[in-house]
Design a protein around this motif. Structure first.
Motif, mmCIF file in Angstrom:
data_model
loop_
_atom_site.group_PDB
_atom_site.id
_atom_site.type_symbol
_atom_site.label_atom_id
_atom_site.label_comp_id
_atom_site.label_asym_id
_atom_site.label_seq_id
_atom_site.Cartn_x
_atom_site.Cartn_y
_atom_site.Cartn_z
ATOM 1 N N ASP A 5 -32.970 20.864 -12.266
ATOM 2 C CA ASP A 5 -33.802 19.484 -12.391
ATOM 3 C C ASP A 5 -33.352 18.528 -11.632
ATOM 4 O O ASP A 5 -32.105 18.262 -11.825
ATOM 5 N N ALA A 6 -33.993 18.216 -10.717
ATOM 6 C CA ALA A 6 -33.515 17.045 -9.908
ATOM 7 C C ALA A 6 -34.223 15.682 -9.815
ATOM 8 O O ALA A 6 -35.655 15.904 -9.760
ATOM 9 N N GLN A 7 -33.397 14.834 -9.989
ATOM 10 C CA GLN A 7 -34.016 13.467 -9.999
ATOM 11 C C GLN A 7 -33.592 12.406 -8.768
ATOM 12 O O GLN A 7 -32.535 12.208 -8.637
ATOM 13 N N LEU A 8 -34.448 11.877 -7.946
ATOM 14 C CA LEU A 8 -34.398 11.076 -6.817
ATOM 15 C C LEU A 8 -34.517 9.759 -7.556
ATOM 16 O O LEU A 8 -35.488 9.121 -8.032
ATOM 17 N N VAL A 9 -33.289 8.828 -7.543
ATOM 18 C CA VAL A 9 -33.477 7.445 -7.896
ATOM 19 C C VAL A 9 -33.160 6.530 -6.799
ATOM 20 O O VAL A 9 -32.163 6.654 -5.997
ATOM 21 N N SER A 10 -34.012 5.934 -6.455
ATOM 22 C CA SER A 10 -34.094 4.834 -5.110
ATOM 23 C C SER A 10 -33.715 3.414 -5.422
ATOM 24 O O SER A 10 -33.339 3.170 -6.469
ATOM 25 N N THR B 43 -24.118 15.738 -10.258
ATOM 26 C CA THR B 43 -24.502 16.984 -10.792
ATOM 27 C C THR B 43 -23.772 17.736 -11.928
ATOM 28 O O THR B 43 -22.348 17.610 -11.981
ATOM 29 N N LYS C 102 -29.014 14.206 -10.344
ATOM 30 C CA LYS C 102 -29.625 12.815 -10.184
ATOM 31 C C LYS C 102 -28.772 12.260 -8.914
ATOM 32 O O LYS C 102 -27.693 12.166 -8.468
ATOM 33 N N VAL D 114 -39.304 11.701 -1.337
ATOM 34 C CA VAL D 114 -39.000 12.678 -2.542
ATOM 35 C C VAL D 114 -39.329 14.235 -2.315
ATOM 36 O O VAL D 114 -38.592 15.070 -2.722
ATOM 37 N N LYS E 28 -29.078 9.001 -5.923
ATOM 38 C CA LYS E 28 -29.233 7.591 -5.719
ATOM 39 C C LYS E 28 -29.223 7.614 -4.231
ATOM 40 O O LYS E 28 -28.289 7.598 -3.562
ATOM 41 N N GLN F 288 -36.518 17.216 -2.699
ATOM 42 C CA GLN F 288 -36.543 18.412 -3.305
ATOM 43 C C GLN F 288 -36.596 19.610 -2.537
ATOM 44 O O GLN F 288 -36.148 20.665 -2.939
ATOM 45 N N ASP G 150 -28.217 19.820 -13.483
ATOM 46 C CA ASP G 150 -28.958 18.628 -13.657
ATOM 47 C C ASP G 150 -28.501 17.697 -12.556
ATOM 48 O O ASP G 150 -27.121 17.475 -12.507
#
Length: 141
Positions: free
Chosen positions: A136-141, A78, A101, A109, A103, A113, A99
């Motif tokens: 802004d949040a991004q899920l990386v699998s 973050t 990210k 998702v 993993k 969120q 921001d």
């Protein structure tokens, strides 16, 4: 629970300098100054410490909420970007943008969120701040 921090200042606002110390000694006589705060001088400043505190608080809160949704992140990164503007009341922290990210192998998702939104509203530092907070949040699998 109480936590303490100490500030010492020597001299005038523009030509002076100070130090910050935390109870844990993570900061121990760490320098700060007008130029570190409003220009590109060396040392820290209150606003970057607030940003770091917000990023840390939010990230821990998010981890707990993900755990409650049966998701464990391998990693959550973050970055908090704090905006301070001069207003009619003087300098004011007006916004913080997070921001994120994360993993999370096999992460859902929607649940991710949902946890992000609840952490944004629920972490103690978010609740302390009287500023617009965006994520802004991004899920990386």
């Amino acid at each position: 629970m109480n936590r303490t921090g100490t500030a010492r200042w020597y001299g005038g606002i523009k030509d002076g300098k100070g130090t910050l110390t935390t109870e844990s000694n993570t900061l121990s006589n760490t320098p700060y100054s007008f130029s570190a705060r409003f220009k590109d001088g060396s040392g820290t400043n209150p606003e970057e410490l607030i940003a770091a505190a917000h990023a840390g608080c939010f990230t821990m809160d998010l981890s707990g909420r993900l755990g409650a949704a049966n998701m464990v992140a391998d990693e959550i990164d973050t970055t908090a970007t704090l905006t301070m503007e001069k207003t009619d009341k003087g300098f004011t922290i007006t916004k913080i943008h997070l921001d994120v990210k994360a993993k999370i192998p096999g992460g859902d998702v929607y649940e991710f969120q949902t946890a992000v939104g609840r952490a944004k509203e629920g972490c103690p530092v978010s609740r302390l701040l009287n500023a617009e907070i965006t994520v802004d949040a991004q899920l990386v699998s």
